[in-house]
Design a protein around this motif. Sequence first.
Motif, PDB file in Angstrom:
ATOM      1  N   UNK A   1       3.414 -44.830  12.516  1.00 16.80           N
ATOM      2  CA  UNK A   1       4.404 -44.183  11.639  1.00 16.80           C
ATOM      3  C   UNK A   1       3.627 -43.015  10.703  1.00 16.80           C
ATOM      4  N   UNK A   2       3.974 -41.839  10.555  1.00 23.63           N
ATOM      5  CA  UNK A   2       3.354 -40.954   9.742  1.00 23.63           C
ATOM      6  C   UNK A   2       4.248 -40.984   8.394  1.00 23.63           C
ATOM      7  N   UNK A   3       3.499 -41.133   7.226  1.00 27.27           N
ATOM      8  CA  UNK A   3       3.846 -41.080   5.999  1.00 27.27           C
ATOM      9  C   UNK A   3       3.371 -40.082   5.206  1.00 27.27           C
ATOM     10  N   UNK A   4       4.597 -39.211   5.035  1.00 27.48           N
ATOM     11  CA  UNK A   4       4.240 -37.690   4.488  1.00 27.48           C
ATOM     12  C   UNK A   4       4.401 -37.607   2.972  1.00 27.48           C
ATOM     13  N   UNK A   5       3.686 -37.632   2.130  1.00 24.99           N
ATOM     14  CA  UNK A   5       3.692 -37.631   0.850  1.00 24.99           C
ATOM     15  C   UNK A   5       4.122 -36.303   0.124  1.00 24.99           C
ATOM     16  N   UNK A   6       5.358 -36.051  -0.475  1.00 25.20           N
ATOM     17  CA  UNK A   6       5.725 -34.760  -0.862  1.00 25.20           C
ATOM     18  C   UNK A   6       5.710 -35.042  -2.606  1.00 25.20           C
ATOM     19  N   UNK A   7       5.376 -33.799  -3.144  1.00 24.75           N
ATOM     20  CA  UNK A   7       5.649 -33.801  -4.623  1.00 24.75           C
ATOM     21  C   UNK A   7       5.529 -32.724  -5.131  1.00 24.75           C
TER      22      UNK A   7
ATOM     23  N   UNK B   1       6.586 -43.047  -4.617  1.00 17.34           N
ATOM     24  CA  UNK B   1       7.467 -43.575  -4.410  1.00 17.34           C
ATOM     25  C   UNK B   1       8.454 -43.657  -5.845  1.00 17.34           C
ATOM     26  N   UNK B   2       7.790 -44.102  -6.880  1.00 15.39           N
ATOM     27  CA  UNK B   2       8.354 -44.270  -8.081  1.00 15.39           C
ATOM     28  C   UNK B   2       8.271 -43.154  -8.953  1.00 15.39           C
ATOM     29  N   UNK B   3       7.622 -42.184  -8.743  1.00 16.61           N
ATOM     30  CA  UNK B   3       7.369 -41.000  -9.732  1.00 16.61           C
ATOM     31  C   UNK B   3       8.681 -39.977  -9.356  1.00 16.61           C
ATOM     32  N   UNK B   4       9.330 -39.575 -10.445  1.00 17.40           N
ATOM     33  CA  UNK B   4      10.457 -38.727 -10.444  1.00 17.40           C
ATOM     34  C   UNK B   4      10.331 -37.423  -9.623  1.00 17.40           C
ATOM     35  N   UNK B   5       9.130 -36.910  -9.457  1.00 13.53           N
ATOM     36  CA  UNK B   5       8.863 -35.738  -8.710  1.00 13.53           C
ATOM     37  C   UNK B   5       8.381 -35.616  -7.402  1.00 13.53           C
ATOM     38  N   UNK B   6       8.280 -36.664  -6.748  1.00  8.68           N
ATOM     39  CA  UNK B   6       7.847 -36.920  -5.582  1.00  8.68           C
ATOM     40  C   UNK B   6       8.527 -37.991  -4.498  1.00  8.68           C
ATOM     41  N   UNK B   7       8.258 -37.834  -3.301  1.00  7.07           N
ATOM     42  CA  UNK B   7       8.919 -38.991  -2.604  1.00  7.07           C
ATOM     43  C   UNK B   7       7.817 -39.223  -1.292  1.00  7.07           C
ATOM     44  N   UNK B   8       8.094 -40.074  -0.411  1.00 11.97           N
ATOM     45  CA  UNK B   8       7.288 -40.350   0.868  1.00 11.97           C
ATOM     46  C   UNK B   8       8.423 -40.455   1.931  1.00 11.97           C
ATOM     47  N   UNK B   9       7.988 -39.642   2.887  1.00 12.96           N
ATOM     48  CA  UNK B   9       8.838 -39.427   4.056  1.00 12.96           C
ATOM     49  C   UNK B   9       8.248 -40.387   5.250  1.00 12.96           C
ATOM     50  N   UNK B  10       8.898 -41.155   6.059  1.00 13.26           N
ATOM     51  CA  UNK B  10       8.262 -42.169   6.821  1.00 13.26           C
ATOM     52  C   UNK B  10       8.960 -41.592   8.142  1.00 13.26           C
ATOM     53  N   UNK B  11       8.171 -41.394   9.142  1.00 10.32           N
ATOM     54  CA  UNK B  11       8.609 -40.865  10.485  1.00 10.32           C
ATOM     55  C   UNK B  11       7.649 -41.685  11.645  1.00 10.32           C
ATOM     56  N   UNK B  12       8.539 -42.152  12.318  1.00  9.88           N
ATOM     57  CA  UNK B  12       8.050 -42.801  13.613  1.00  9.88           C
ATOM     58  C   UNK B  12       7.345 -41.579  14.460  1.00  9.88           C
ATOM     59  N   UNK B  13       6.278 -42.007  15.142  1.00 14.81           N
ATOM     60  CA  UNK B  13       5.541 -40.964  16.105  1.00 14.81           C
ATOM     61  C   UNK B  13       6.299 -41.222  17.492  1.00 14.81           C
TER      62      UNK B  13
END
Length: 118
Positions: A4-10, A102-114
Amino acid sequence: MAKYMLLIYGDAAQWEAMTPGERAAHDAAHRAFAEAAGSRIVGGGELETAPSATTVRGGADGDLITTDGPFLDTKEAVGGFYLIEAGDLDEVLALTALLPEVAAAHSAVEVRPMVFHG
């Protein structure tokens, strides 16, 4: 085991505005995540900010066209990633919940199976 790829956005401006104490807490949370995930982490890293990206496309004549900056112009950009090997999505989601983004208001983590190509 699936990957799984965890893409950290913010919002890079929010990350850059962190105080030294906030940065230390953020880094500690990532260390705690890495400790909990252990050998399930196959790879990962923090990325430079989006303006340092180079986008590459193929031109009509077969030449490569490069453009300074990211492919998309958005406030939130990929700031880092983890590649996780786990038994199922529930296991990955439990680990992902440990990430500070995950807890920050300005960001998120997208989880994608490879995709597994056999």
